[in-house]
Design a protein around this motif. Structure first.
Motif, PDB file in Angstrom:
ATOM      1  N   SER B   6      15.149  46.093  43.854  1.00 15.04           N
ATOM      2  CA  SER B   6      15.698  44.754  43.629  1.00 15.04           C
ATOM      3  C   SER B   6      16.961  44.791  42.768  1.00 15.04           C
ATOM      4  O   SER B   6      16.976  45.384  41.691  1.00 15.04           O
ATOM      5  CB  SER B   6      14.647  43.879  42.933  1.00 15.04           C
ATOM      6  N   GLU B   8      18.162  41.962  41.756  1.00 15.24           N
ATOM      7  CA  GLU B   8      17.994  40.749  40.950  1.00 15.24           C
ATOM      8  C   GLU B   8      16.798  40.922  40.022  1.00 15.24           C
ATOM      9  O   GLU B   8      15.916  41.727  40.299  1.00 15.24           O
ATOM     10  CB  GLU B   8      17.741  39.541  41.864  1.00 15.24           C
ATOM     11  N   PRO B   9      16.741  40.130  38.931  1.00 13.67           N
ATOM     12  CA  PRO B   9      15.568  40.194  38.047  1.00 13.67           C
ATOM     13  C   PRO B   9      14.280  40.000  38.846  1.00 13.67           C
ATOM     14  O   PRO B   9      14.238  39.214  39.787  1.00 13.67           O
ATOM     15  CB  PRO B   9      15.804  39.034  37.075  1.00 13.67           C
ATOM     16  N   ILE B  10      13.236  40.753  38.449  1.00 15.48           N
ATOM     17  CA  ILE B  10      11.974  40.713  39.187  1.00 15.48           C
ATOM     18  C   ILE B  10      11.107  39.574  38.669  1.00 15.48           C
ATOM     19  O   ILE B  10      10.906  39.432  37.459  1.00 15.48           O
ATOM     20  CB  ILE B  10      11.223  42.054  39.029  1.00 15.48           C
ATOM     21  N   ASP B  11      10.605  38.776  39.595  1.00 13.85           N
ATOM     22  CA  ASP B  11       9.669  37.701  39.253  1.00 13.85           C
ATOM     23  C   ASP B  11       8.257  38.272  39.348  1.00 13.85           C
ATOM     24  O   ASP B  11       7.732  38.494  40.447  1.00 13.85           O
ATOM     25  CB  ASP B  11       9.866  36.526  40.221  1.00 13.85           C
ATOM     26  N   THR B  12       7.660  38.551  38.202  1.00  9.33           N
ATOM     27  CA  THR B  12       6.364  39.237  38.160  1.00  9.33           C
ATOM     28  C   THR B  12       5.293  38.521  38.983  1.00  9.33           C
ATOM     29  O   THR B  12       4.537  39.152  39.725  1.00  9.33           O
ATOM     30  CB  THR B  12       5.905  39.378  36.696  1.00  9.33           C
ATOM     31  N   GLN B  13       5.250  37.213  38.874  1.00  7.03           N
ATOM     32  CA  GLN B  13       4.202  36.477  39.599  1.00  7.03           C
ATOM     33  C   GLN B  13       4.310  36.689  41.107  1.00  7.03           C
ATOM     34  O   GLN B  13       3.298  36.796  41.805  1.00  7.03           O
ATOM     35  CB  GLN B  13       4.271  34.977  39.272  1.00  7.03           C
ATOM     36  N   SER B  14       5.542  36.796  41.616  1.00  7.80           N
ATOM     37  CA  SER B  14       5.702  36.963  43.062  1.00  7.80           C
ATOM     38  C   SER B  14       5.169  38.318  43.526  1.00  7.80           C
ATOM     39  O   SER B  14       4.714  38.449  44.666  1.00  7.80           O
ATOM     40  CB  SER B  14       7.170  36.797  43.461  1.00  7.80           C
ATOM     41  N   ARG B  80      13.754  47.597  39.791  1.00  3.31           N
ATOM     42  CA  ARG B  80      15.064  47.001  39.598  1.00  3.31           C
ATOM     43  C   ARG B  80      16.149  48.077  39.597  1.00  3.31           C
ATOM     44  O   ARG B  80      15.927  49.194  39.133  1.00  3.31           O
ATOM     45  CB  ARG B  80      15.042  46.289  38.240  1.00  3.31           C
ATOM     46  N   ASP B  88      14.438  43.885  29.266  1.00  6.06           N
ATOM     47  CA  ASP B  88      14.427  43.508  30.693  1.00  6.06           C
ATOM     48  C   ASP B  88      13.347  44.293  31.442  1.00  6.06           C
ATOM     49  O   ASP B  88      12.973  45.392  31.050  1.00  6.06           O
ATOM     50  CB  ASP B  88      15.781  43.813  31.353  1.00  6.06           C
TER      51      ASP B  88
END
Lengths: 76, 154
Positions: B6, B8-14, B80, B88
């Motif tokens: 990724s 972009e910043p990783i969305d943990t919940q996703s 990332r 981060d």
């Protein structure tokens, strides 16, 4: 012809992300020797990937194979 | 896409959402973050770089290894790349399994395997310089020119 890819400190040393070299019929070990000589880099502790899969020093390269030199990884 | 690199910043919940399954009694989530101090030296920021197409294949391989070893496991991993600041998120690994012990073990296995076979590199930037990690110290050597047999895919 073969595309040869460099990453991390190897790319910095070579100054290019990839070069085009004819390595058809050469082993991975021979390819390492050729590229080390051409670019003044040390590939002794570097892994090699052929077509995105790890390869051994004795594997023989075919025309069109994509070769990537993989320094010890540091992800995670 | 359970395995991805990724920018972009990783969305943990996703990532967690990808491993939800009715058979699961546990989901473990590992979040790897950027540490400020390493051996007393202060990191300003990191650059992560990947051989992306191969890295995705190797993450998929780790997923297959886990599903073979731990019955009923479901895995998702995002790593990332690019410039990361202190704190981060660099990597998120989510594993669901029917029982909790397997979930912990399999998740630990995933991060250790990432550090062995996934072509991702980090460059540390300090106040007085920068360096690709895993190179000049040559703490990891491959005398045969390749990883051990167990590191190879099938």
């Amino acid at each position: 012809m073969n595309k040869v890819m460099f990453f991390a400190h190897l790319r910095d040393a070579v100054g290019e992300e990839s070069v085009s070299v004819d390595l058809t019929g050469k082993t991975v070990a021979e390819a390492k020797a050729i590229l080390s000589e051409q670019h003044g880099i040390n590939l002794e502790t570097v892994m090699t990937a052929v077509n995105e899969e790890f390869a051994g020093d004795d594997d023989v390269l075919s025309d069109g194979d994509v070769v990537a030199f993989i320094p010890p990884v540091s992800g995670g | 896409m359970n395995f991805e690199i990724s920018k972009e910043p990783i969305d943990t919940q996703s990532i967690i959402d990808k491993v939800i399954q009715r058979e699961a009694g546990a989901i473990t989530t590992f979040i790897g973050t950027v540490r400020e101090l390493t051996a007393g030296k202060k990191t300003l920021y990191l650059i992560y770089e990947a051989y992306e197409s191969m890295a995705v294949k190797k993450l998929e391989q780790i997923g297959r290894e886990i599903e073979e070893r731990w019955t009923g496991a479901k895995v998702a991993i995002s790593h990332r790349v690019g410039k990361l600041e202190i704190t981060d998120i660099a990597v998120v690994i989510a594993v669901s399994t029917p029982h909790r012990a397997d979930s912990y073990e399999a998740n630990r296995y995933a991060i250790e395997r990432i550090k062995e076979i996934v072509p991702i590199w980090k460059k540390e930037h300090w106040e007085d310089g920068e360096e690709w990690i895993g190179n000049q110290l040559e703490t990891v050597a491959y005398p045969t020119g390749k990883p051990e047999e167990s590191d190879l895919d099938e």
